[in-house]
Scaffold this motif. Sequence first.
Motif, mmCIF file in Angstrom:
data_model
loop_
_atom_site.group_PDB
_atom_site.id
_atom_site.type_symbol
_atom_site.label_atom_id
_atom_site.label_comp_id
_atom_site.label_asym_id
_atom_site.label_seq_id
_atom_site.Cartn_x
_atom_site.Cartn_y
_atom_site.Cartn_z
ATOM 1 N N GLU A 141 0.853 -1.214 -0.045
ATOM 2 C CA GLU A 141 0.026 0.003 -0.093
ATOM 3 C C GLU A 141 0.950 1.105 -0.092
ATOM 4 O OE1 GLU A 141 -3.234 0.391 -0.176
ATOM 5 O OE2 GLU A 141 -3.516 -1.537 -0.745
ATOM 6 N N PRO A 142 0.663 2.225 -1.027
ATOM 7 C CA PRO A 142 1.532 3.510 -0.872
ATOM 8 C C PRO A 142 0.409 4.353 0.252
ATOM 9 C CG PRO A 142 -0.032 3.406 -2.945
ATOM 10 C CD PRO A 142 -0.056 1.900 -2.069
ATOM 11 N N THR A 143 1.227 5.481 0.427
ATOM 12 C CA THR A 143 0.884 6.545 1.510
ATOM 13 C C THR A 143 0.853 7.754 0.940
ATOM 14 O OG1 THR A 143 0.955 7.182 3.766
ATOM 15 C CG2 THR A 143 3.092 6.583 2.390
ATOM 16 N N ARG A 144 0.148 8.630 1.540
ATOM 17 C CA ARG A 144 0.001 10.040 0.884
ATOM 18 C C ARG A 144 1.373 10.655 1.490
ATOM 19 N NH1 ARG A 144 -3.311 12.021 -2.421
ATOM 20 N NH2 ARG A 144 -3.287 14.014 -1.580
ATOM 21 N N LEU A 145 2.316 11.236 0.626
ATOM 22 C CA LEU A 145 3.519 11.749 0.793
ATOM 23 C C LEU A 145 3.490 12.900 1.193
ATOM 24 C CD1 LEU A 145 5.719 10.252 -2.360
ATOM 25 C CD2 LEU A 145 5.443 9.396 0.037
ATOM 26 N N ARG A 146 3.976 13.567 2.171
ATOM 27 C CA ARG A 146 4.099 14.911 2.952
ATOM 28 C C ARG A 146 5.770 15.579 2.815
ATOM 29 N NH1 ARG A 146 -0.300 16.302 5.347
ATOM 30 N NH2 ARG A 146 0.684 18.157 6.426
ATOM 31 N N ASP A 185 7.199 7.775 -5.659
ATOM 32 C CA ASP A 185 5.882 7.879 -6.100
ATOM 33 C C ASP A 185 5.582 6.463 -6.865
ATOM 34 O OD1 ASP A 185 6.343 8.193 -8.743
ATOM 35 O OD2 ASP A 185 5.555 10.256 -8.723
ATOM 36 N N THR A 186 4.296 6.312 -6.815
ATOM 37 C CA THR A 186 3.700 4.916 -7.671
ATOM 38 C C THR A 186 4.231 4.938 -9.150
ATOM 39 O OG1 THR A 186 1.493 6.149 -8.072
ATOM 40 C CG2 THR A 186 1.830 4.735 -5.917
ATOM 41 N N ARG A 188 1.124 18.914 2.712
ATOM 42 C CA ARG A 188 0.534 17.784 1.718
ATOM 43 C C ARG A 188 0.942 18.015 0.394
ATOM 44 N NH1 ARG A 188 -4.173 20.615 3.531
ATOM 45 N NH2 ARG A 188 -4.551 21.330 1.443
ATOM 46 N N THR A 205 1.475 9.865 -4.035
ATOM 47 C CA THR A 205 1.245 8.839 -3.153
ATOM 48 C C THR A 205 2.635 7.816 -3.553
ATOM 49 O OG1 THR A 205 -0.021 7.537 -4.822
ATOM 50 C CG2 THR A 205 -1.203 8.794 -2.926
ATOM 51 N N GLY A 206 3.029 7.112 -2.398
ATOM 52 C CA GLY A 206 4.008 6.406 -2.694
ATOM 53 C C GLY A 206 4.837 5.738 -1.299
ATOM 54 N N TRP A 207 5.913 5.645 -1.497
ATOM 55 C CA TRP A 207 6.762 5.045 -0.243
ATOM 56 C C TRP A 207 7.863 5.931 0.293
ATOM 57 C CZ3 TRP A 207 5.241 2.656 -4.727
ATOM 58 C CH2 TRP A 207 4.390 1.693 -4.501
#
Length: 163
Positions: free
Chosen positions: A67-72, A99-100, A82, A86-88
């Motif tokens: 699962e990717p997460t929202r990147l900050r 990102d994805t 924000r 999304t990515g890791w």
Amino acid sequence: MADPDSSPTDPATGDQNASGAPGWAQRRREAATERARMLQARQQAEHQRAARIVALFLNVALAEGLEPTRLRVKGYGGGTARTPLTGWYLRNDQSVAIDTAGRFYILTQPLTVRDRLFGVTPRNEPVPLTIGEGGRDGDIVPLRTALDRLLPGWEERSPEPLA
């Protein structure tokens, strides 16, 4: 008669000598240009290799449902903002991520109040083979190690060999 100890060219300007051969300064400039070209070619090859590693990781990660997460983005003086990404995160301090789509981001930058309220879109960078190179001692992590932290053993499940 010319002074035998004098240079046939002016080292400051690199003018050619009487035989038409390039002077010392011109040869130095040409050598520096060649070294810069070779360094750029090496860096480009490293970035291409790293991008291929990330692409193979993405194939495995998405197939296995990582699962990717929202990147900050983190501000230099504190606070976060924000992003639309999304990515890791590749480091525990969440300072870099992919990102994805496999693009690499450095997620620390100066943030204004507006950035904190409305978010920012960070600029992607070429993917490095070594994360943190040129930074503080102990902060260097090979890309493959960072990806293996996210999905242990992913290399063995990759559809293609990394080498």
